[in-house]
Structures are given as structure tokens and as C-alpha cells.
Design an enzyme around this catalytic site. Structure first.
Site, mmCIF file in Angstrom:
data_model
loop_
_atom_site.group_PDB
_atom_site.id
_atom_site.type_symbol
_atom_site.label_atom_id
_atom_site.label_comp_id
_atom_site.label_asym_id
_atom_site.label_seq_id
_atom_site.Cartn_x
_atom_site.Cartn_y
_atom_site.Cartn_z
ATOM 1 N N TYR A 137 91.683 64.450 -48.979
ATOM 2 C CA TYR A 137 91.003 65.561 -49.510
ATOM 3 C C TYR A 137 92.849 66.037 -50.315
ATOM 4 O O TYR A 137 93.078 65.513 -50.622
ATOM 5 C CB TYR A 137 91.301 66.654 -48.304
ATOM 6 N N LYS A 168 85.632 59.793 -45.761
ATOM 7 C CA LYS A 168 85.130 61.675 -45.237
ATOM 8 C C LYS A 168 85.667 62.103 -46.704
ATOM 9 O O LYS A 168 86.620 62.612 -46.434
ATOM 10 C CB LYS A 168 85.853 61.756 -43.776
#
Ligand code: FBP
Length: 257
Positions: A137, A168
Site C-alpha cells: 500500500y 495485494k
């Protein structure tokens, strides 16, 4: 990644928001109970469930492949984020983990600490035959837009370069731009991260369809599944879009929020 794949695709259920966000607006009387989410993972046919170690210790039932998130942070600390290890790979394995999850805040002034820690954890996971899954992220003062095409592709590429078996990453908003992130992963499995609850189920399912169209392996979803009033129906729609290739337009009746 094989324990988490069905025909090369996957839908994982994430439930570490109690630490990451706190028991605030994310939760209600139903989904605050980890048993509810464990049950949803099983009955909803998810290919894996993601817990922090404390929830895994008390609530993991052994019937859905487990990913233990081995680092974490609270939402209370301000400034550029850093998330450090809170569970060893060895202990995660003792809890039944078949995969190891770790968050890296790319672009944070503390990214090198997370790079170093992930590097060691990835090697420990591989020594035990487990995949290392990186939540990447982009975040911190240096990151203006964490869903921009180039920055999401950077997240996927960083995961590849750091040895992740899967990344992810946040959705960029359309399949064309997301496909650049998938390409940047160069064959590494790419999972779209669910994000906050979308205004309608159809809107969320369209994002998932877009990620799959772009070449993603699948989805790791939390709030858009366990906050849904009909989570099993949402799980079924996700399975139809991800595994059967059913277009959102053709789903019998996408459930509205
Ligand atoms: P959601 O589908 O609910 O967004 O969960 C995915 C996830 O990566 C969780 O594993 C994690 O707790 C959360 O998102 C982190 O969210 P944030 O973007 O606020 O850091």
C-alpha cells in the site's frame, strides 16, 4: 500459492481490520464477532481467510486455508506509517497458516524497515514451503494518489522485486490501468484489495470484474463481504464473477446494499 487457488484463481476473506482500523464504524453487532467471519469464510466458499495471530488462536477452525498477517499497526499513530512484525513465521505455522501475510507501506519514510523485515520473513516462509503475500500500500507524505496507475504498478513491481509470491494491491479504477500493474508483477499473483464498502454491490462487483479482466488472480476482500447484509449472496456473486467468468450484467440479481 496453491492452497489458495482454484483453477488458478482465488477469493480470500480478510479480517484484520480490528487492529488496522479499530472496532469503529467498520463493525456492527454481527461482524464484530470473529466466529461470524470464520463461518462466512467456510460457508461462502472462500479460498482462504486472513487473521492476525490473536484471532487465529481463538477462532480459526482449520477448515479454510489460513493466512496469518504477521505485522500490523493501529490507526491511532499519525505520520508516515510503519507496520512491524508481531508474529513469527514459526508461530503462524503452528496456528495452521498455509500462507504468510505482510503489509509494506511503499513510499513511507519507514519503507526500508518493512523491506528488511519482509525480506527475512519471505525467506523463513519459503524455508517452510509457505507463500509470502505482500500487501503493498503506497502511503505517506510522498504519496499523492495511492490508486494512480503508475503508483499501483510500482506497488506490484516492488512486491515482485522483494520476492513476494503474491501482491495485494488497490484497484486503479479501470481494467486498462490495472492491467499495467498486473504486467509489472511479471507473472506474480496479483490480488485486488477490497477497500471500503462500495455504494452498491453491483459497483463493487464491477471493480472485481475489471481486475479479473486485467489479469488479476482474484480478490482479497473484507468489508465488502462481511459488512454486506447478505454476505453469502455476495460470496456467491464473487465466485460466479471470478471462477465462472459470469459478467456482472448477467448475474441473476446483483444484491443491492
Ligand atoms: P478490505 O477489503 O476491508 O479493504 O480489507 C483489505 C485490507 O487490506 C485488510 O487486510 C486491511 O485491514 C485493510 O484493508 C487495510 O485498510 P487501509 O487501506 O485502511 O489500510
Amino acid at each position: 500459492m496453491s492452497p489458495f487457488l482454484r483453477d488458478g484463481r482465488s477469493v480470500l476473506l480478510a479480517y484484520d481490520q480490528g487492529l488496522e482500523h479499530g472496532p469503529s464504524t467498520d463493525f456492527n453487532d454481527t461482524n464484530i464477532d470473529p466466529s461470524f467471519v470464520m463461518d462466512l469464510a467456510e460457508k461462502g466458499g472462500f479460498n482462504g481467510v486472513i487473521f492476525q495471530k490473536g484471532v487465529a488462536e481463538r477462532f480459526y477452525n482449520g477448515r479454510v486455508p489460513l493466512i496469518v498477517k504477521v505485522n500490523g499497526k493501529s490507526a491511532l499513530v499519525k505520520g508516515d506509517p510503519v507496520s512491524r512484525q508481531v508474529c513469527s513465521v514459526e508461530y503462524a505455522v503452528s496456528l495452521g497458516a498455509k500462507g504468510i501475510g505482510y503489509t509494506i507501506y511503499l513510499g513511507s519514510e519507514h519503507e526500508s524497515e518493512m523491506f528488511t523485515e519482509f525480506g527475512r520473513i519471505q525467506e523463513e516462509a519459503h524455508e517452510r514451503g509457505l507463500p509470502a503475500i505482500a500487501w503493498v500500500y503506497p502511503r505517506g507524505a510522498a504519496v499523492a494518489n495511492d490508486t494512480a496507475k503508475e503508483i499501483v504498478a510500482y506497488a506490484a513491481r516492488a512486491a515482485l522485486e522483494l520476492g513476494a509470491d503474491a501482491a495485494k494491491i488497490k484497484y486503479t479504477g479501470d481494467p486498462q490501468s490495472f492491467s499495467w500493474a498486473v504486467k509489472a508483477g511479471a507473472g506474480m499473483k496479483v490480488f485486488m484489495s477490497g477497500g471500503p464498502k462500495a455504494p452498491t454491490d453491483e459497483a463493487f462487483l464491477r471493480q472485481v470484474q475489471g481486475a479479473i479482466d486485467a489479469g488479476a488472480t482474484g480478490l482479497a476482500v473484507g468489508r465488502n463481504a462481511w459488512q454486506n447484509a447478505e454476505p453469502l449472496k455476495m460470496a456467491q456473486s464473487l465466485r460466479r464473477v471470478i471462477f465462472e467468468g459470469v459478467r456482472v450484467d448477467k448475474l441473476a440479481s446483483p444484491v443491492q446494499a
